[in-house]
Design a protein around this motif. Sequence first.
Motif, PDB file in Angstrom:
ATOM      1  N   VAL A 201       0.840  -1.203   0.000  1.00  0.00           N
ATOM      2  CA  VAL A 201       0.000   0.000   0.000  1.00  0.00           C
ATOM      3  C   VAL A 201       0.874   1.252   0.000  1.00  0.00           C
ATOM      4  O   VAL A 201       0.677   2.179  -0.804  1.00  0.00           O
ATOM      5  N   ALA A 202       1.863   1.285   0.890  1.00  0.00           N
ATOM      6  CA  ALA A 202       2.734   2.454   0.997  1.00  0.00           C
ATOM      7  C   ALA A 202       3.541   2.670  -0.280  1.00  0.00           C
ATOM      8  O   ALA A 202       3.667   3.806  -0.774  1.00  0.00           O
ATOM      9  N   ALA A 203       4.082   1.589  -0.842  1.00  0.00           N
ATOM     10  CA  ALA A 203       4.907   1.709  -2.044  1.00  0.00           C
ATOM     11  C   ALA A 203       4.073   2.172  -3.240  1.00  0.00           C
ATOM     12  O   ALA A 203       4.512   3.018  -4.034  1.00  0.00           O
ATOM     13  N   MET A 204       2.869   1.624  -3.374  1.00  0.00           N
ATOM     14  CA  MET A 204       2.021   2.022  -4.497  1.00  0.00           C
ATOM     15  C   MET A 204       1.608   3.481  -4.379  1.00  0.00           C
ATOM     16  O   MET A 204       1.537   4.206  -5.391  1.00  0.00           O
ATOM     17  N   THR A 205       1.356   3.932  -3.170  1.00  0.00           N
ATOM     18  CA  THR A 205       1.013   5.335  -2.944  1.00  0.00           C
ATOM     19  C   THR A 205       2.162   6.239  -3.385  1.00  0.00           C
ATOM     20  O   THR A 205       1.947   7.261  -4.055  1.00  0.00           O
ATOM     21  N   ASP A 206       3.391   5.856  -3.047  1.00  0.00           N
ATOM     22  CA  ASP A 206       4.570   6.642  -3.444  1.00  0.00           C
ATOM     23  C   ASP A 206       4.742   6.635  -4.967  1.00  0.00           C
ATOM     24  O   ASP A 206       5.057   7.672  -5.573  1.00  0.00           O
ATOM     25  N   LEU A 207       4.556   5.476  -5.589  1.00  0.00           N
ATOM     26  CA  LEU A 207       4.730   5.391  -7.037  1.00  0.00           C
ATOM     27  C   LEU A 207       3.708   6.253  -7.779  1.00  0.00           C
ATOM     28  O   LEU A 207       4.042   6.922  -8.768  1.00  0.00           O
ATOM     29  N   LEU A 208       2.461   6.234  -7.325  1.00  0.00           N
ATOM     30  CA  LEU A 208       1.439   7.051  -7.981  1.00  0.00           C
ATOM     31  C   LEU A 208       1.736   8.537  -7.836  1.00  0.00           C
ATOM     32  O   LEU A 208       1.477   9.322  -8.766  1.00  0.00           O
ATOM     33  N   ALA A 209       2.276   8.923  -6.684  1.00  0.00           N
ATOM     34  CA  ALA A 209       2.637  10.331  -6.499  1.00  0.00           C
ATOM     35  C   ALA A 209       3.768  10.732  -7.432  1.00  0.00           C
ATOM     36  O   ALA A 209       3.799  11.858  -7.953  1.00  0.00           O
ATOM     37  N   GLU A 210       4.701   9.795  -7.658  1.00  0.00           N
ATOM     38  CA  GLU A 210       5.850  10.081  -8.516  1.00  0.00           C
ATOM     39  C   GLU A 210       5.494   9.967  -9.990  1.00  0.00           C
ATOM     40  O   GLU A 210       5.929  10.787 -10.812  1.00  0.00           O
ATOM     41  N   ARG A 211       4.741   8.926 -10.350  1.00  0.00           N
ATOM     42  CA  ARG A 211       4.415   8.655 -11.753  1.00  0.00           C
ATOM     43  C   ARG A 211       2.905   8.414 -11.900  1.00  0.00           C
ATOM     44  O   ARG A 211       2.456   7.268 -11.998  1.00  0.00           O
ATOM     45  N   PRO A 212       2.103   9.474 -11.878  1.00  0.00           N
ATOM     46  CA  PRO A 212       0.647   9.280 -11.915  1.00  0.00           C
ATOM     47  C   PRO A 212       0.147   8.616 -13.193  1.00  0.00           C
ATOM     48  O   PRO A 212      -0.962   8.074 -13.209  1.00  0.00           O
ATOM     49  N   LEU A 213       0.949   8.650 -14.274  1.00  0.00           N
ATOM     50  CA  LEU A 213       0.508   8.066 -15.537  1.00  0.00           C
ATOM     51  C   LEU A 213       1.044   6.649 -15.772  1.00  0.00           C
ATOM     52  O   LEU A 213       0.934   6.125 -16.880  1.00  0.00           O
ATOM     53  N   LEU A 214       1.611   6.016 -14.731  1.00  0.00           N
ATOM     54  CA  LEU A 214       2.119   4.651 -14.925  1.00  0.00           C
ATOM     55  C   LEU A 214       0.985   3.739 -15.377  1.00  0.00           C
ATOM     56  O   LEU A 214      -0.182   3.938 -15.021  1.00  0.00           O
ATOM     57  N   ASP A 215       1.334   2.741 -16.176  1.00  0.00           N
ATOM     58  CA  ASP A 215       0.293   1.841 -16.696  1.00  0.00           C
ATOM     59  C   ASP A 215       0.541   0.368 -16.358  1.00  0.00           C
ATOM     60  O   ASP A 215      -0.187  -0.506 -16.835  1.00  0.00           O
ATOM     61  N   ALA A 216       1.565   0.089 -15.550  1.00  0.00           N
ATOM     62  CA  ALA A 216       1.837  -1.298 -15.161  1.00  0.00           C
ATOM     63  C   ALA A 216       2.663  -1.318 -13.884  1.00  0.00           C
ATOM     64  O   ALA A 216       3.503  -0.435 -13.671  1.00  0.00           O
ATOM     65  N   VAL A 217       2.409  -2.324 -13.057  1.00  0.00           N
ATOM     66  CA  VAL A 217       3.174  -2.511 -11.820  1.00  0.00           C
ATOM     67  C   VAL A 217       3.507  -3.981 -11.654  1.00  0.00           C
ATOM     68  O   VAL A 217       2.623  -4.851 -11.771  1.00  0.00           O
ATOM     69  N   PHE A 218       4.761  -4.251 -11.408  1.00  0.00           N
ATOM     70  CA  PHE A 218       5.201  -5.596 -11.022  1.00  0.00           C
ATOM     71  C   PHE A 218       5.576  -5.540  -9.545  1.00  0.00           C
ATOM     72  O   PHE A 218       6.482  -4.809  -9.160  1.00  0.00           O
ATOM     73  N   ALA A 219       4.854  -6.294  -8.718  1.00  0.00           N
ATOM     74  CA  ALA A 219       5.146  -6.364  -7.286  1.00  0.00           C
ATOM     75  C   ALA A 219       5.828  -7.684  -6.989  1.00  0.00           C
ATOM     76  O   ALA A 219       5.427  -8.740  -7.502  1.00  0.00           O
ATOM     77  N   ALA A 220       6.864  -7.647  -6.142  1.00  0.00           N
ATOM     78  CA  ALA A 220       7.726  -8.813  -5.928  1.00  0.00           C
ATOM     79  C   ALA A 220       7.111  -9.885  -5.043  1.00  0.00           C
ATOM     80  O   ALA A 220       7.753 -10.906  -4.791  1.00  0.00           O
ATOM     81  N   ASN A 221       5.893  -9.672  -4.547  1.00  0.00           N
ATOM     82  CA  ASN A 221       5.113 -10.799  -4.018  1.00  0.00           C
ATOM     83  C   ASN A 221       3.634 -10.447  -4.070  1.00  0.00           C
ATOM     84  O   ASN A 221       3.244  -9.299  -4.317  1.00  0.00           O
ATOM     85  N   ASP A 222       2.792 -11.459  -3.875  1.00  0.00           N
ATOM     86  CA  ASP A 222       1.352 -11.271  -4.061  1.00  0.00           C
ATOM     87  C   ASP A 222       0.738 -10.361  -3.011  1.00  0.00           C
ATOM     88  O   ASP A 222      -0.217  -9.626  -3.299  1.00  0.00           O
ATOM     89  N   LEU A 223       1.227 -10.426  -1.772  1.00  0.00           N
ATOM     90  CA  LEU A 223       0.671  -9.557  -0.738  1.00  0.00           C
ATOM     91  C   LEU A 223       0.879  -8.089  -1.088  1.00  0.00           C
ATOM     92  O   LEU A 223      -0.026  -7.263  -0.921  1.00  0.00           O
ATOM     93  N   MET A 224       2.066  -7.729  -1.569  1.00  0.00           N
ATOM     94  CA  MET A 224       2.313  -6.347  -1.972  1.00  0.00           C
ATOM     95  C   MET A 224       1.484  -5.979  -3.193  1.00  0.00           C
ATOM     96  O   MET A 224       0.980  -4.851  -3.304  1.00  0.00           O
ATOM     97  N   ALA A 225       1.312  -6.921  -4.115  1.00  0.00           N
ATOM     98  CA  ALA A 225       0.460  -6.664  -5.280  1.00  0.00           C
ATOM     99  C   ALA A 225      -0.980  -6.428  -4.857  1.00  0.00           C
ATOM    100  O   ALA A 225      -1.678  -5.568  -5.413  1.00  0.00           O
ATOM    101  N   GLN A 226      -1.435  -7.185  -3.859  1.00  0.00           N
ATOM    102  CA  GLN A 226      -2.791  -6.999  -3.346  1.00  0.00           C
ATOM    103  C   GLN A 226      -2.939  -5.593  -2.749  1.00  0.00           C
ATOM    104  O   GLN A 226      -3.950  -4.915  -2.967  1.00  0.00           O
ATOM    105  N   GLY A 227      -1.929  -5.149  -1.996  1.00  0.00           N
ATOM    106  CA  GLY A 227      -1.950  -3.796  -1.459  1.00  0.00           C
ATOM    107  C   GLY A 227      -1.936  -2.751  -2.558  1.00  0.00           C
ATOM    108  O   GLY A 227      -2.629  -1.723  -2.480  1.00  0.00           O
ATOM    109  N   ALA A 228      -1.154  -3.001  -3.625  1.00  0.00           N
ATOM    110  CA  ALA A 228      -1.101  -2.079  -4.757  1.00  0.00           C
ATOM    111  C   ALA A 228      -2.463  -1.968  -5.430  1.00  0.00           C
ATOM    112  O   ALA A 228      -2.907  -0.860  -5.774  1.00  0.00           O
ATOM    113  N   CYS A 229      -3.139  -3.082  -5.616  1.00  0.00           N
ATOM    114  CA  CYS A 229      -4.468  -3.061  -6.236  1.00  0.00           C
ATOM    115  C   CYS A 229      -5.457  -2.257  -5.395  1.00  0.00           C
ATOM    116  O   CYS A 229      -6.298  -1.524  -5.928  1.00  0.00           O
TER     117      CYS A 229
END
Length: 346
Positions: free
Chosen positions: A242-270
């Motif tokens: 959750v924290a990492a995805m929040t930072d990435l969106l602030a830095e790159r609001p137009l990103l169109d893909a995310v690879f998370a290094a495990n499923d729990l972090m990917a779930q937080g990103a979603c």
Amino acid sequence: MSRQAPTLEDVAREAGVSRATVSRVVNGVRNVDPAIQESVRRAIERTGYAPNRAARSLVTRRAETVALVVSGAGDTSDGAQAAFAARVFADPFFGRVVAGIVGFLRPRSVHPVLMFAESPESRQEVLTYLRQGRADGALVVSSHADDPLPALLAEARLPTVLFARPSRPVPLSYVDLDHRRGGRLAAEHLLARGCRRPATITGPLAVAASQDRLAGFRDTLARHGHPHVPVAEGGFTLDSGVAAMTDLLAERPLLDAVFAANDLMAQGACQVLREHGRRIPEDVAVVGFDDSSAALACRPPLTTVRQPVEDMAAEMARLLDAHIHGARTEPTASMFGPELVVRESA
């Protein structure tokens, strides 16, 4: 009047073999004809015979248990250690490790004993437990790159197998995954979808697996004209995703893909992407890693890089069994390959 417990002699009469033959089967001697072994096992079931574990240990000189050690080098306060144990039990990855280990050990009547090693005192307890012969060897799942336990076990010459390559070379066997290939599979899939502004959430970068997953992802994207990939470091937990995805969106609001290094972090990103009104995968495609229960619990279900954790854990137990019985004396690395599992998130 209580019924007397069945004896070896009772089993021998039932199976039509000698007491010595029954003893050899019970004690795991390997040069008994398979048909006789099966006959003795059926006789044991019919009579209800239960071997005396203490007496059997005197014969085999083995405890018939192994230590499953979850180890690290973190905060040693009581509260931190309790939180560490809670995180371990909440992580679907650990449950899969246990399932693989138990699946191998149970048919061999060997039992795992769970131990935590988060402090100098608890590491010493593990060493003492093994030196006293209370377990025949150790299966170690380490959560920290600076964990000193593997080196201590190697120095003590105690039978040990590690889950994942240690960050510093030690003469111990281990099982591991081709993590670079896993990162490469994620990158190739996102590129094939037409994604052009990818980012990634890594695991702790002190951990070799995190470094390798990142390297595989970055290198593949660089070869396809994407030399810079925004990176946010996570901690393999949902909250860190959750924290990492929040930072990435602030830095790159137009990103169109995310690879998370495990499923729990990917779930937080979603979770964060949905809160920000991003459709998955139409606006942002998401790929996880592990193919754990979190991948199916995620909304939408995660496309992920499968790590065959149960098979790896069973191989870990098999290697330890070989070391305990002297069938293998040199350290061995057993490597597994990842596989992309495509679902709805990408």
